[in-house]
Scaffold this active site. Structure first.
Site, mmCIF file in Angstrom:
data_model
loop_
_atom_site.group_PDB
_atom_site.id
_atom_site.type_symbol
_atom_site.label_atom_id
_atom_site.label_comp_id
_atom_site.label_asym_id
_atom_site.label_seq_id
_atom_site.Cartn_x
_atom_site.Cartn_y
_atom_site.Cartn_z
ATOM 1 N N ASP A 73 30.007 62.042 69.308
ATOM 2 C CA ASP A 73 28.925 63.010 69.372
ATOM 3 C C ASP A 73 28.354 62.965 70.791
ATOM 4 O O ASP A 73 28.529 61.979 71.520
ATOM 5 C CB ASP A 73 27.854 62.692 68.339
ATOM 6 C CG ASP A 73 27.070 63.926 67.912
ATOM 7 O OD1 ASP A 73 27.099 64.938 68.651
ATOM 8 O OD2 ASP A 73 26.424 63.883 66.864
ATOM 9 N N GLU A 117 13.714 74.136 60.525
ATOM 10 C CA GLU A 117 14.535 72.981 60.143
ATOM 11 C C GLU A 117 15.760 73.042 61.041
ATOM 12 O O GLU A 117 16.580 73.944 60.937
ATOM 13 C CB GLU A 117 14.894 73.011 58.663
ATOM 14 C CG GLU A 117 15.416 74.333 58.129
ATOM 15 C CD GLU A 117 15.815 74.245 56.666
ATOM 16 O OE1 GLU A 117 15.857 73.138 56.107
ATOM 17 O OE2 GLU A 117 16.092 75.302 56.077
#
Length: 893
Positions: A275, A639
């Site tokens: 990542d 969100e």
């Protein structure tokens, strides 16, 4: 109900030798072994052997530069296509993955992945034409799917996943991987990269430093099964390791995850990518390694082959220095580097990016294959099948000639449809009010504007923009930076270089565009550093109050000749910056938007029609309406991933409550007070509390972030043109008070498998406009130590529709076993009165559970199988049968 009993006839006890055989079989299924794969590895080995050490080191990052002398083009491993390809031209946007999961239809998800895969290849072909290879979104791999378990409804990125259940997530993940990569395991269309491996599902605020201690039970039972399935069954060619630590070791340096499970037990031989900044975090945030060199060494020695570093976004120099330092200090070897590069280049040969194994033109490789009519039709079908009918007191379907008032902040919204990890240049987006108008041409449908709120900010449609000569859209001019752009910048030097950079006086490209949005990567003559200016007029379709502004970063806007919004210092992922103005219908308001693309770009022109008296307008509209359709919920800007947002209910990208925003809840109460039938349409990527709506609304439809065709899909369901059959892939709780602390990764008290309370709506729940009934179950021993469960389902209603038959198991009362667990599902279409025989072949793995010590096995004892419209004991049609297994059986993980 008659209980059927069956006895397992035999079980295979896994000896040490048996386990070794099982691992060999796993490896054989995972890694192709025919001539195509052998040739890819051979070509890669030979190519790597011709590289200098400097050339090798540069290939270890996500931005791999060209090697002209070896005819190797530039390549960027950073490509996103979670539910639609991201590129410089409009691409097809499917429902957010949580909506894909709600279809309970892996075949359909695989078809969507195939469509996305063809568009990723089309974008790669476009990048070759425009000489943009090496930029994000141009590679023939993709950092998808996200198969983390959505264990807690507060997690802002849960929308990217297939929900809370390991079995459902595994089935959807395998379908997506196979659809993305194609049917030939040796000549991959687009390499799929399941992420984030592993035990990674919030909070966002601590993801770079969190040390997650997880029991071996929860690891084997919850967090690893979907990854195992994606690798072993799906054959994923890549995997992405996560940010956090697991039991003290960073995920991208974890012996347990990368050595023991991934390359050991599962036989994985593809490549591992980190990542972005996860390798950097090993030293900088986890303090697991003392410096950058030891951090990259820890990652590489654990099995990471490719590092994503966010500094590549600004072409920062020196990112290979940690590898060079690690090599000189003996922390890594040339053999370590060659091993990683061979894996990476083998993938590029298998996709056709490098010649020798397959031509690039194989299958889809044209920009003409992007956002085709067939893909748009598929996006509508998927959206329709993702919608979940949660309540209906007879108000749905709406009458064809009804008078309907659409209320709520999301009723006319389009940005909400796309969800996160999506392109602002998605294909044609249809709001709910527009979808209802298309679906119900005989009805009277009006939209009632809402007040200003946090969900505002939709792209201004082309129909509301005009050029000087009256054409739809805006006139775009692109001005290149003067002089040569350095290939790399010293750390922090890009900002200083830009302070003195000047742009050419004449535009290199002038064209009319649909709106103001960053899209220059389709222009070969435009440099990576440039200035873009859009000019024209805003023409409102009706008089009233509007919020107007821009979203993104590094941009500015003027309106009616005056400075209006300045985002030159804004950070990514911020909410749009907007101001409220009064517009007159038909009047042309001069408008301009400008941005300086500093390698990175990202700007959009947005607006929202609002009301100064929404309550009064609601009452007036209700008096002239037969029903109210309230479209409420969240957005993927609230969100979100590590978002710099702190507003009531949201912080840092995560939720702090399950309640709807207070202004929306007040709207629903006002709508209820009018006495008109109230239909609630919910758009969101995570569970919210529907306790009030369940008690007060006449109908509830869960729509998720349904993609570009979402509004039309809602219109089709509300009008009855489509019979809904989606099912919840999540438990909808009443309150965060019912849950353990967010940062606690223990599964006790979480998800339907271990939650002891009563949810508002359970996992697997969903209604239809028709009804279904099931015949008694038959359970008998199956092949290879499994079980076969059969039943019959019948459409007992008056209209055709889909049914999602779900099989759940209850296990022997052994510590560690779940309360109940999904182990099979089939989505079937039935005409009125039609019957369908259903067969579920349960493998020993399907029958297995995990004991408290983390051992997976088929346990000795009494079981119960249940098949029906949802979980047993939740008020939906279900048939159950008991059976017994007399001998335990170990299952390799």
């Amino acid at each position: 109900m008659k209980a059927w009993r069956a006895t397992m006839l035999s079980a295979l006890a896994l000896s040490t030798a048996g386990a070794a055989v099982a691992q060999a079989q796993v490896a054989a299924r995972t890694v192709p072994s025919d001539a195509g794969d052998d040739r890819a590895n051979g070509l890669a080995t030979a190519l790597v052997g011709r590289m200098t050490i400097d050339e090798k080191l540069a290939q270890l990052l996500n931005t791999a530069p060209a090697i002209p002398r070896l005819d190797v083009p530039a390549y960027n491993w950073w490509t996103e296509s979670l539910h639609g390809a991201l590129g410089p031209v409009p691409t097809t946007n499917f429902p957010e993955p949580v909506g894909l999961a709600a279809t309970f239809d892996p075949t359909l998800v695989g078809q969507a992945a195939q469509a996305i895969s063809s568009e990723v290849r089309g974008l790669h072909a476009l990048a070759r034409q425009t000489r943009r290879l090496g930029r994000i979104g141009t590679g023939l791999d993709t950092w998808s799917p996200n198969i983390n378990i959505f264990r807690d409804p507060r997690w802002g990125r849960g929308q990217e996943t297939y929900g809370e259940d390991p079995y459902l997530t595994a089935r959807m993940g395998v379908a997506f991987v196979r659809g993305m990569q194609g049917t030939d395991p040796n000549r991959i269309d687009v390499v799929a990269t399941p992420k984030h491996y592993a035990v990674h599902s919030g909070p966002e605020s601590t993801r770079h430093e969190a040390n997650v201690y997880v029991s071996r039970h929860d690891l084997v039972d919850t967090y690893l099964p979907a990854f195992r399935a994606a690798i072993v069954e799906g054959g994923a060619g890549s995997i992405m390791c996560a940010y956090n630590r697991i039991d003290g070791q960073p995920a991208c340096g974890s012996d347990l995850l990368l050595k023991d499970y991934l390359r050991g037990r599962w036989g994985f031989r593809g490549y591992v990518v980190s990542d972005c900044d996860a390798v950097k975090d090993i030293a900088a945030h986890h303090h697991y390694a003392p410096d950058a060199a030891t951090a990259v060494a820890a990652a590489m020695r654990a099995g990471v082959d490719n590092e994503c570093n966010n500094a590549t976004l600004t072409d920062t120099d020196g990112l290979t220095n940690p590898y060079r330092d690690a090599l000189s200090r003996g922390l890594i070897s040339v053999a370590d580097i060659d091993r990683s590069l061979t894996r990476l280049f083998a993938a590029r040969y298998r996709t056709g990016d490098l010649p020798g194994l397959r031509p690039l033109s194989t299958q889809t490789s044209s920009p003409a294959d992007i956002d085709t009519p067939a893909h748009q039709a598929l996006a509508l079908e998927v959206a329709e099948k993702s919608l979940v009918l949660l309540k209906n007191k007879g108000v749905l379907p709406l009458k064809p000639n009804a008078r309907i008032a659409v209320i709520g902040p999301l009723g006319d919204a389009t940005r909400v449809l796309r969800g996160n990890y999506s392109s602002s240049l998605s294909g044609p987006q249809v709001s709910v009010v527009e979808g209802l108008r298309r679906a119900m041409p005989g009805a009277q449908i009006r939209y009632v504007p809402f007040a200003e709120t946090y969900t505002d900010g939709d792209p201004i449609p082309t129909s509301a923009l005009q050029t000087e000569d009256g054409k739809p859209g805006l006139l775009a001019r692109y001005y290149n930076v003067v002089g040569r752009i350095p290939e790399r910048f010293a750390p922090g030097a890009l900002g200083e270089w830009l302070k003195t950079a000047k742009f050419e006086d004449r535009p290199v490209v002038t064209r009319v565009e649909a709106n103001a949005a960053s899209r220059s990567l389709d222009l070969s003559s435009v440099k990576d550093v440039h200035r873009a200016v859009w000019t024209g007029f805003l023409v409102a379709p009706e008089s009233g109050r509007y919020r107007l502004g821009i979203s993104g970063f590094n941009g500015a806007m003027t309106f009616d000749g005056q400075p209006f919004v300045d985002l030159t210092k804004a950070s990514w992922n911020s909410l749009p910056t907007m101001r409220t103005v009064t517009l007159e219908k038909g009047r042309r308001y001069p408008i301009s938007v400008s941005t300086e693309a500093r390698i990175l770009t990202g700007i959009n022109l947005v607006w929202k029609r609002v009301s100064d008296d929404p309550a009064g307008e609601l009452r007036a509209a209700a008096g002239a309406s037969d029903a109210l359709v309230a479209v409420v919920g969240l957005t993927s800007d609230l969100e979100a991933e590590e978002a710099p947002i702190s507003v009531p209910g949201f912080k840092g990208g995560d939720k702090t409550t399950l309640d709807l925003p207070a202004d929306q809840q007040a709207l629903l109460a006002q709508a209820k007070a009018t006495g008109r039938p109230l239909v609630v349409v919910l758009m969101n990527g995570s569970p919210v509390s529907l306790a009030w709506a369940k008690a007060n609304a006449d109908a509830i439809v869960e729509a998720w972030y349904p993609g570009q065709a979402g509004g039309l899909a809602v219109g089709h369901v509300l009008s009855g043109r489509t019979n809904p059959a989606g099912r919840l892939p999540l438990t909808f709780y009443r309150s965060v008070e019912d849950l353990p602390p967010f940062g606690d990764y223990a599964m006790t008290g979480r998800t339907y498998r271990y939650f002891a309370g009563t949810p508002v709506y359970p996992f697997g729940y969903g209604l239809s406009y028709t009804s279904f009934a099931y015949a008694p179950l038959s359970v008998r021993p199956g092949a290879d130590g499994g079980m076969t469960v059969t039943t019959e389902v019948r459409n007992t209603g008056r209209r055709e529709g889909d049914e999602v038959a779900q099989l759940y198991l209850n296990f022997p009362k052994v510590p560690g076993t779940p309360r109940v667990a999904l182990r099979g599902f089939q989505r079937v279409h039935l005409a009125p009165g039609e019957r369908r025989a259903l067969t579920f072949a349960l493998t020993p793995r399907d029958l297995s559970a995990v004991d408290a010590d983390g051992t997976r096995m088929v346990m000795k004892g009494d079981y119960r199988a249940s098949i029906g419209s949802g979980q047993p004991d939740t008020g939906v049609p279900v048939r159950s049968a008991a059976f017994r297994i007399d001998q335990a059986q170990g299952i390799a993980d």
